[in-house]
Design a protein around this motif. Sequence first.
Motif, PDB file in Angstrom:
ATOM      1  N   MET A   1       0.840  -1.204   0.000  1.00 50.66           N
ATOM      2  CA  MET A   1       0.000   0.000   0.000  1.00 50.66           C
ATOM      3  C   MET A   1       0.870   1.248   0.000  1.00 50.66           C
ATOM      4  O   MET A   1       1.938   1.261   0.604  1.00 50.66           O
ATOM      5  N   PRO A   2       0.453   2.306  -0.677  1.00 53.64           N
ATOM      6  CA  PRO A   2       1.240   3.535  -0.620  1.00 53.64           C
ATOM      7  C   PRO A   2       1.244   4.113   0.782  1.00 53.64           C
ATOM      8  O   PRO A   2       0.285   3.986   1.529  1.00 53.64           O
ATOM      9  N   ARG A   3       2.349   4.743   1.136  1.00 53.97           N
ATOM     10  CA  ARG A   3       2.484   5.338   2.451  1.00 53.97           C
ATOM     11  C   ARG A   3       1.558   6.541   2.569  1.00 53.97           C
ATOM     12  O   ARG A   3       1.507   7.382   1.686  1.00 53.97           O
ATOM     13  N   PRO A   4       0.777   6.670   3.664  1.00 56.41           N
ATOM     14  CA  PRO A   4      -0.114   7.822   3.815  1.00 56.41           C
ATOM     15  C   PRO A   4       0.679   9.096   4.049  1.00 56.41           C
ATOM     16  O   PRO A   4       1.836   9.067   4.458  1.00 56.41           O
ATOM     17  N   GLY A   5       0.027  10.230   3.800  1.00 61.04           N
ATOM     18  CA  GLY A   5       0.672  11.507   4.065  1.00 61.04           C
ATOM     19  C   GLY A   5       1.129  12.188   2.799  1.00 61.04           C
ATOM     20  O   GLY A   5       0.625  11.929   1.702  1.00 61.04           O
ATOM     21  N   PHE A   6       2.119  13.062   2.947  1.00 58.91           N
ATOM     22  CA  PHE A   6       2.603  13.895   1.847  1.00 58.91           C
ATOM     23  C   PHE A   6       4.061  13.568   1.555  1.00 58.91           C
ATOM     24  O   PHE A   6       4.919  13.688   2.428  1.00 58.91           O
ATOM     25  N   GLN A   7       4.329  13.129   0.329  1.00 62.21           N
ATOM     26  CA  GLN A   7       5.687  12.801  -0.084  1.00 62.21           C
ATOM     27  C   GLN A   7       6.142  13.858  -1.092  1.00 62.21           C
ATOM     28  O   GLN A   7       5.541  14.006  -2.156  1.00 62.21           O
ATOM     29  N   LEU A   8       7.201  14.566  -0.728  1.00 67.97           N
ATOM     30  CA  LEU A   8       7.639  15.726  -1.479  1.00 67.97           C
ATOM     31  C   LEU A   8       9.025  15.504  -2.077  1.00 67.97           C
ATOM     32  O   LEU A   8       9.809  14.711  -1.567  1.00 67.97           O
TER      33      LEU A   8
ATOM     34  N   ASP B   1       5.156  13.603  12.698  1.00 64.76           N
ATOM     35  CA  ASP B   1       4.903  12.178  12.963  1.00 64.76           C
ATOM     36  C   ASP B   1       4.811  11.377  11.673  1.00 64.76           C
ATOM     37  O   ASP B   1       3.974  10.474  11.530  1.00 64.76           O
ATOM     38  N   GLY B   2       5.668  11.735  10.720  1.00 64.98           N
ATOM     39  CA  GLY B   2       5.744  10.986   9.470  1.00 64.98           C
ATOM     40  C   GLY B   2       4.706  11.357   8.437  1.00 64.98           C
ATOM     41  O   GLY B   2       4.668  10.741   7.365  1.00 64.98           O
ATOM     42  N   GLN B   3       3.892  12.375   8.711  1.00 64.78           N
ATOM     43  CA  GLN B   3       2.912  12.794   7.713  1.00 64.78           C
ATOM     44  C   GLN B   3       3.581  13.374   6.466  1.00 64.78           C
ATOM     45  O   GLN B   3       3.038  13.282   5.370  1.00 64.78           O
ATOM     46  N   VAL B   4       4.737  14.001   6.658  1.00 70.83           N
ATOM     47  CA  VAL B   4       5.466  14.615   5.549  1.00 70.83           C
ATOM     48  C   VAL B   4       6.831  13.965   5.427  1.00 70.83           C
ATOM     49  O   VAL B   4       7.587  13.890   6.408  1.00 70.83           O
ATOM     50  N   THR B   5       7.139  13.474   4.254  1.00 68.53           N
ATOM     51  CA  THR B   5       8.490  12.993   3.956  1.00 68.53           C
ATOM     52  C   THR B   5       8.960  13.716   2.697  1.00 68.53           C
ATOM     53  O   THR B   5       8.171  14.029   1.806  1.00 68.53           O
ATOM     54  N   ALA B   6      10.248  13.989   2.645  1.00 74.03           N
ATOM     55  CA  ALA B   6      10.800  14.689   1.477  1.00 74.03           C
ATOM     56  C   ALA B   6      12.126  14.048   1.089  1.00 74.03           C
ATOM     57  O   ALA B   6      12.952  13.734   1.951  1.00 74.03           O
ATOM     58  N   HIS B   7      12.324  13.884  -0.182  1.00 74.97           N
ATOM     59  CA  HIS B   7      13.587  13.387  -0.727  1.00 74.97           C
ATOM     60  C   HIS B   7      14.340  14.578  -1.290  1.00 74.97           C
ATOM     61  O   HIS B   7      13.810  15.294  -2.151  1.00 74.97           O
ATOM     62  N   VAL B   8      15.555  14.820  -0.808  1.00 75.82           N
ATOM     63  CA  VAL B   8      16.365  15.954  -1.240  1.00 75.82           C
ATOM     64  C   VAL B   8      17.366  15.478  -2.294  1.00 75.82           C
ATOM     65  O   VAL B   8      18.164  14.580  -2.034  1.00 75.82           O
ATOM     66  N   PHE B   9      17.334  16.089  -3.472  1.00 76.56           N
ATOM     67  CA  PHE B   9      18.180  15.686  -4.597  1.00 76.56           C
ATOM     68  C   PHE B   9      19.261  16.733  -4.841  1.00 76.56           C
ATOM     69  O   PHE B   9      18.967  17.823  -5.352  1.00 76.56           O
ATOM     70  N   PRO B  10      20.539  16.440  -4.508  1.00 79.12           N
ATOM     71  CA  PRO B  10      21.621  17.382  -4.832  1.00 79.12           C
ATOM     72  C   PRO B  10      21.881  17.400  -6.328  1.00 79.12           C
ATOM     73  O   PRO B  10      21.529  16.464  -7.058  1.00 79.12           O
ATOM     74  N   GLU B  11      22.502  18.486  -6.788  1.00 75.47           N
ATOM     75  CA  GLU B  11      22.838  18.664  -8.209  1.00 75.47           C
ATOM     76  C   GLU B  11      21.643  18.382  -9.112  1.00 75.47           C
ATOM     77  O   GLU B  11      21.771  17.847 -10.205  1.00 75.47           O
ATOM     78  N   ASN B  12      20.444  18.752  -8.602  1.00 74.29           N
ATOM     79  CA  ASN B  12      19.196  18.599  -9.371  1.00 74.29           C
ATOM     80  C   ASN B  12      19.016  17.186  -9.916  1.00 74.29           C
ATOM     81  O   ASN B  12      18.479  16.985 -11.016  1.00 74.29           O
TER      82      ASN B  12
ATOM     83  N   THR C   1      -2.103  22.363  -1.362  1.00 74.42           N
ATOM     84  CA  THR C   1      -2.718  21.094  -0.970  1.00 74.42           C
ATOM     85  C   THR C   1      -2.351  20.698   0.457  1.00 74.42           C
ATOM     86  O   THR C   1      -2.991  19.810   1.030  1.00 74.42           O
ATOM     87  N   LEU C   2      -1.325  21.343   1.023  1.00 66.66           N
ATOM     88  CA  LEU C   2      -0.881  20.994   2.369  1.00 66.66           C
ATOM     89  C   LEU C   2      -1.800  21.640   3.407  1.00 66.66           C
ATOM     90  O   LEU C   2      -2.171  22.820   3.267  1.00 66.66           O
ATOM     91  N   PRO C   3      -2.152  20.924   4.463  1.00 64.36           N
ATOM     92  CA  PRO C   3      -2.958  21.527   5.529  1.00 64.36           C
ATOM     93  C   PRO C   3      -2.227  22.707   6.162  1.00 64.36           C
ATOM     94  O   PRO C   3      -0.989  22.765   6.163  1.00 64.36           O
ATOM     95  N   ALA C   4      -2.988  23.643   6.717  1.00 64.65           N
ATOM     96  CA  ALA C   4      -2.406  24.852   7.301  1.00 64.65           C
ATOM     97  C   ALA C   4      -1.373  24.524   8.367  1.00 64.65           C
ATOM     98  O   ALA C   4      -0.337  25.198   8.471  1.00 64.65           O
ATOM     99  N   ALA C   5      -1.632  23.488   9.167  1.00 66.04           N
ATOM    100  CA  ALA C   5      -0.688  23.126  10.228  1.00 66.04           C
ATOM    101  C   ALA C   5       0.641  22.639   9.646  1.00 66.04           C
ATOM    102  O   ALA C   5       1.715  22.915  10.209  1.00 66.04           O
ATOM    103  N   ILE C   6       0.578  21.915   8.533  1.00 66.19           N
ATOM    104  CA  ILE C   6       1.802  21.434   7.876  1.00 66.19           C
ATOM    105  C   ILE C   6       2.542  22.607   7.238  1.00 66.19           C
ATOM    106  O   ILE C   6       3.776  22.709   7.314  1.00 66.19           O
ATOM    107  N   GLN C   7       1.804  23.515   6.606  1.00 66.37           N
ATOM    108  CA  GLN C   7       2.440  24.714   6.048  1.00 66.37           C
ATOM    109  C   GLN C   7       3.181  25.491   7.131  1.00 66.37           C
ATOM    110  O   GLN C   7       4.324  25.913   6.935  1.00 66.37           O
ATOM    111  N   ALA C   8       2.526  25.671   8.276  1.00 60.14           N
ATOM    112  CA  ALA C   8       3.151  26.417   9.369  1.00 60.14           C
ATOM    113  C   ALA C   8       4.394  25.714   9.877  1.00 60.14           C
ATOM    114  O   ALA C   8       5.406  26.353  10.218  1.00 60.14           O
TER     115      ALA C   8
END
Length: 312
Positions: free
Chosen positions: A1-8, A36-47, A231-238
């Motif tokens: 199953m896909p992981r819940p939350g926001f993957q950026l 609490d794992g709602q947001v995950t982000a993958h950082v890509f160096p050198e684009n 699309t991000l909830p206000a609490a996540i934006q903050a």
Amino acid sequence: MPRPGFQLRQFHNQAETSPLHRHLVAMWTGVEHESDGQVTAHVFPENNRISGSDPAALRMLMSGEIDFFTLMGGLLAPVVPLADFQSVPFAFRDADQALAVSDGALGGLLKQAMAAKGLYGLELMTFDNGMRQIGTRSRPIRELADLKDVTIRVPDGAAFVDTFRALGAKPVAVNVNGIFAALQDGRVDAQENALAVMEVFRLDRAQRYIAMTNHMWSGFNLIANLASWQTLPAAIQALIERRAASTIRAQRIEQATFNATVRATFEARGLVFTQIDQVPFRHALAPVYERWREKLGEEAWELLEDEVGALR
């Protein structure tokens, strides 16, 4: 199953060893932990080494293919012309002054212009890169005449091309991760960057001289795709805003220290430094200032001059 939350997806053009990469990873790790794992982000160096580098990554950001990108004003300017205020040559006394302008009224005007193009600038959005200097392979730069007909690598931005043409050089656009090869194989005789960038990409192995020109400042604006941001909830934006602000403040301090210490490192490796008198360079740029005043508009130019003094 896909992981819940926001993957950026976060792109930037610096090396994996750079302070910028480390700070971005720390920022997003903090966001993931605090959400609490709602947001995950993958950082890509050198684009992520995509073909086309920064311009291609900017197109990906605008289309929503990536969510966040750090980009200097001169490379954002083809889409948001006002961003070029960050690249006006010899405008800023030092990085602190440039950052204050970017954080102030002119930076606010830039964020409005970005929103009209579907981009979101965070409340505190500008990482420091530093004042830019000129590195050369075969001869030192001591005065304006020494730049005549020198082929110099520049980013693919109009401010850089206009500046170095006016100074008598021959600018050649090359992506940042291609500078070393361009110097080494002789496609260019010179390049210009903050000292920290020269160290991160080990450009000292392909150049012998560095002229301390402080001809421009550059930084990395943290930009989101506006639709993705909304699309991000206000609490996540903050949460992201808070983590970004603390990260940017820490990175600015570290980058300033890094730039200040690189000269001694390079001198120990045998590089020779020269110091230039800015006055003849500024005189040569009079036509550039007139064109860029018109391009940026009277409101922006007046805000800039209110902070840095008259650019004539």
